[in-house]
Design a protein around this motif. Sequence first.
Motif, short mmCIF file in Angstrom:
data_model
loop_
_atom_site.label_atom_id
_atom_site.label_comp_id
_atom_site.label_asym_id
_atom_site.label_seq_id
_atom_site.Cartn_x
_atom_site.Cartn_y
_atom_site.Cartn_z
N THR A 31 0.53 0.88 5.71
CA THR A 31 1.08 1.05 4.46
C THR A 31 0.34 0.22 3.45
O THR A 31 -0.01 -0.69 3.65
CB THR A 31 2.37 0.95 4.24
N LEU A 32 0.10 0.81 2.13
CA LEU A 32 -0.45 0.12 1.14
C LEU A 32 0.56 -0.39 -0.14
O LEU A 32 1.34 0.51 -0.41
CB LEU A 32 -1.61 0.67 0.54
N ILE A 33 0.60 -1.43 -0.48
CA ILE A 33 1.59 -1.83 -1.45
C ILE A 33 0.85 -2.07 -2.86
O ILE A 33 -0.57 -2.46 -2.77
CB ILE A 33 1.89 -3.53 -1.14
N GLY A 34 1.43 -1.58 -3.80
CA GLY A 34 0.94 -1.64 -5.29
C GLY A 34 -0.07 -0.58 -5.54
O GLY A 34 -0.78 -0.81 -6.48
N VAL A 35 -0.10 0.35 -4.97
CA VAL A 35 -0.81 1.57 -5.27
C VAL A 35 -0.14 2.34 -6.50
O VAL A 35 1.03 2.51 -6.41
CB VAL A 35 -0.80 2.64 -3.96
N THR A 36 -1.03 2.78 -7.37
CA THR A 36 -0.71 3.19 -8.46
C THR A 36 -0.71 4.71 -8.35
O THR A 36 -1.37 5.43 -8.05
CB THR A 36 -1.45 2.88 -9.81
N VAL A 37 0.56 5.35 -8.74
CA VAL A 37 0.76 6.80 -8.44
C VAL A 37 1.04 7.44 -9.84
O VAL A 37 1.96 6.55 -10.69
CB VAL A 37 2.01 7.30 -7.53
N SER A 38 0.19 8.03 -10.30
CA SER A 38 0.48 8.75 -11.75
C SER A 38 0.18 10.51 -11.94
O SER A 38 -0.42 11.08 -10.99
CB SER A 38 -1.00 8.25 -12.76
N THR A 58 3.81 1.93 -5.52
CA THR A 58 4.52 1.95 -4.36
C THR A 58 5.07 0.26 -4.04
O THR A 58 4.44 -0.58 -4.40
CB THR A 58 3.36 2.15 -3.05
N ASP A 59 6.11 0.18 -3.10
CA ASP A 59 6.76 -0.74 -2.96
C ASP A 59 6.36 -1.66 -1.83
O ASP A 59 5.13 -1.28 -1.29
CB ASP A 59 8.34 -0.57 -2.70
N GLY A 60 7.02 -2.48 -1.17
CA GLY A 60 6.64 -3.23 -0.18
C GLY A 60 6.39 -2.55 1.15
O GLY A 60 5.80 -3.15 2.11
N ASN A 61 6.91 -1.41 1.00
CA ASN A 61 6.95 -0.55 2.55
C ASN A 61 5.83 0.49 2.18
O ASN A 61 5.72 1.44 2.93
CB ASN A 61 8.11 -0.13 2.68
N GLY A 62 5.12 0.55 1.15
CA GLY A 62 4.32 1.63 0.68
C GLY A 62 4.78 2.93 0.35
O GLY A 62 4.23 3.91 0.00
#
Length: 1020
Positions: free
Chosen positions: A55-62, A72-76
């Motif tokens: 899982t990836l943390i800090g992905v920008t979803v727009s 995305t949070d600490g759990n992706g």
Amino acid sequence: MNYYLLKSTGIVLKNRPGVRMLQKAVVLLVLLVISSAALAQSVVTGTVSDKDNNTLIGVTVSVEGTNVKALTDGNGKYSIQVPQTAKRLIFSYVGMESLTVEIAGKNVINPVLQSANNLSEVQVIGYGSVKKKDLTGAVATLAEKDFNKGPLIAPDQLIQGKVAGVQMINNSGQPGGSTTVRIRGNTAMTGSGQPLYVVDGIALDGRSARPSASPSTVGGVKSSPGGGIGAAPGGNPLNFINPNDIASMEILKDASATAIYGSRAAYGVVLITTKRGASGGVKLDVNASTGVSNIMRQIDVLDGDGYRSALNKYGLTSGDFGSNVDAMDAITRTAYNQNYSIGFSGGGDGNTYRASLGYQDQQGIIRKTGLKKYTGSFNGNFKFLESKNLGLDVNLLSSQFNETIAPITTDAGFTGSLISQALSWNPTQPLRNADGSLFIENGRIVNPLAMSEAYNDKSKVSTILGSISPYYKIAPWLEFRMLASINYSTGVRRSSTRSFINLEGVQEKPDQNFLGGYASYSSTELITQQFTNTLTFNKEIASRLNLNALVGYEYTNYINKGSNMNATGFGNIPVDYTDALQATAPANRKMSSYYDPKTQLQSYFARAIFNYADKYLLTATFRADGSTKFGADNKYGYFPSFSAAWNIKNEAFLSETEWLDQLKIRAGYGKTGNQEFPSGSAQQRYAFGYDQGGQTLTGINNKNDKLKWQADEQTNIGIDFGLFKSRLTGSVDYFRKTTTDLLFPQIPFYPSAAGASVTWVNLPGKIKNNGIELTLNGSIIDKENISWSLGGNATFIKNKVQDVTGIINTGSLNGQGLSDVTLEVIQNGLPLFAMVTRRYEGLDENGFSKYSDDGFTYYYVGNPNPSVILGISTDFRYKKLSLGLNFNGSLGQDVYNNTANSVLPITNLGTRNVASALLNSGIQESLANPISASSRYIEKGDYLKLANATISYNIGNIGKAIKGLNIYVNGQNLFVLTNYSGFDPEVNVDKSINGVPSAGIEYVPYPSARTFNFGVNFSL
């Protein structure tokens, strides 16, 4: 009377029947608006991961076409409000390809992001960055995933074997020992020939603050070696950096890429970028490993039984003491290492931070050696104002490493240093007496175990590298940035040799009223201050024509100072000698100190990159450097470069060719300089001293107002290609590099006047390197559960000296029978550091060496420069199990085995050990065969080494806390394929003379270690 406040309007209404009706109408209207908004929006949730299911943390979803975003949070996981009119979501993450997904009425979307295409990656190029597809110079980039794995000490070890045109050699197996990095061959007639290292925009000094063990040169004046063992090899100036803190390394190879660094870029530039924080929740990265090391290869010498057999073969009746002793085993050990690193990162609203702590404890395979390193770092990227146009970047690296160093030196004489003492120890002679005490004999043969016990050498180097860089975006296309930095490093070294060891000048002599013992206390302080101002312009200035331009000013100030105190005559006092220097007679004490003349560099630079339609690229760079090092007539040097590229793939006739992803042709020319020589070399310089009751002045170097920059001109032509959706990528480069105005310390002719000193001059002549670099990477299998990639690089290179008048000697040889002997020359028509000596023709019938022309003529018989440099990497993955292998090697170079020449000759038999191979000769060599330098000891240094192998298992996430758990087993120096008879063909012992370097000479170095590590890394 009651009053009501409608907060949304700020209007106060009185409580009247009509008002009540109005209030009800307003409430009804609000409810209708809310319900319609609810009907117009939906919530999309999901989890973002990579292809390995991490899982990836800090992905920008727009939401495409809107300002609606989420992270995305600490759990992706993410959750985002999506307007009814929205059609697509965009997922973006640093180092990954952006992904656009159709919403199509879905409420759950779980995207899988792929690693970014290399062409879209942003590449650091010096004072700025560009997309890789816009590069016109020869630049190689390595991201963290490309680095060599395992608990490495210094950053240069991360890139060994990874980049075409780059040769990295571990000069010593000592933990934290020095290395040699050559980019596109060897052109250094003085200095180290090492590239310029730049860490987060800060150019490093290139020197280590670790003091020399025995004061070799203090304030420019040669001192006597201390402790009776010679000069110790240097340390690695990059040791202060924690490799776990590095995000990427860029290697600038040709002059069109390096010219922006002007006078310091002659040997290439390596840009190191440390890790940064990312927007999102707080993330904790943990790395931990432990390992074990043993000696990789042994030199084949006789054991006790073999020695007795040799004595019988030669009819010797003495020299057998009845035992069977392995002296190398006595001074080596199984060494253990442990390495821990944690990093905290996070941020939001455009502000990010990262902090890290590291601890490394690596024992050496030689007893009483090792390195302990403590590191800490912090960086922050902050933005201010509502526009976010004002920013501030802060960086801080701090480190302290403590070394315990063995008495292993580069120029030991007959008595040798620790390795030569162990190799040559009579294997029938016990190292200890019957009562367990150390065996010490009168004479010049030194017990290596006793030497190890008698010698203590510890150093401590503390470093702080800090910078602050405010910037302001004047417009979206115009940015001003300044940087102020300081690199402060201080080193202390305490070395001592106890009085019981039988070394001349150290062993106690009661009959002469000499108590014995030696101690040295040294300190060094290095300071670099850098101030940089840049203005960057990046805008489309005409239809399809973009200009990325930079202008800048930089000032750098270098400070180097230090001191040494040493003494003899301590006796058997029960403390470390360095804690009691005052316990010696005043006449037995010496002290010295120095403060180098000021070195200041003032620079103006500019660069312009034109990009038309992503097809035609042109780069021009110019830098003017003014330095206090040079003569009054040549303070400034000017360094231009030009390069161009054609993205053929973007032409209409190839744009529809699906199997071709990239095809680009590059060409460039540039000029760089070199100022790697002592400060004050253009001045009349003296050193203060005291002798015979008065102060003295000793000349260091003479004034030369005409001393100017050494210049390197380089031409490069290259092609980059990518095929089959980038499953196959590569590049081919041809380069031609010419070095002129060669900086050289000219020694006065003898007999010379009293007090004569060297004069630094620019020699006429040229050093030429030309070659071809090949890089090829293939993704052979790329499926969900299985993948296999294979990559390799090869460099074919030639080196030659032209138009140099006279002969410059270097490459000193040491040991018994080799006083004042040199091996290598810088001479017109030969490669740099050509090996010129007697040509060996075998043994005559009496067992004596035969030479061409009876040894009166010296011949060119060896070349220490490789003709081919190799690197091979392969990675295989099956589901969660991965295997990575990294090989490096070189072909065509010769190595001079000074160890075999003077440490293990047949003349030792009866008193000391010999090389086993000497007993296998068809003709029995005479015990009276004189020791002399010759081509007999030149060996082929070709090798291919499995330098790094890693097996890892990616467990993935465990619960809600542990993310991306990965365990691995790593091996280093697992095997080497070579015919070389020494410890390791990857060798470069410092055998320089008067500042002129050498190459390819092996003389009893610290042996290389084979290491196995077990480690784990994960995130929280």
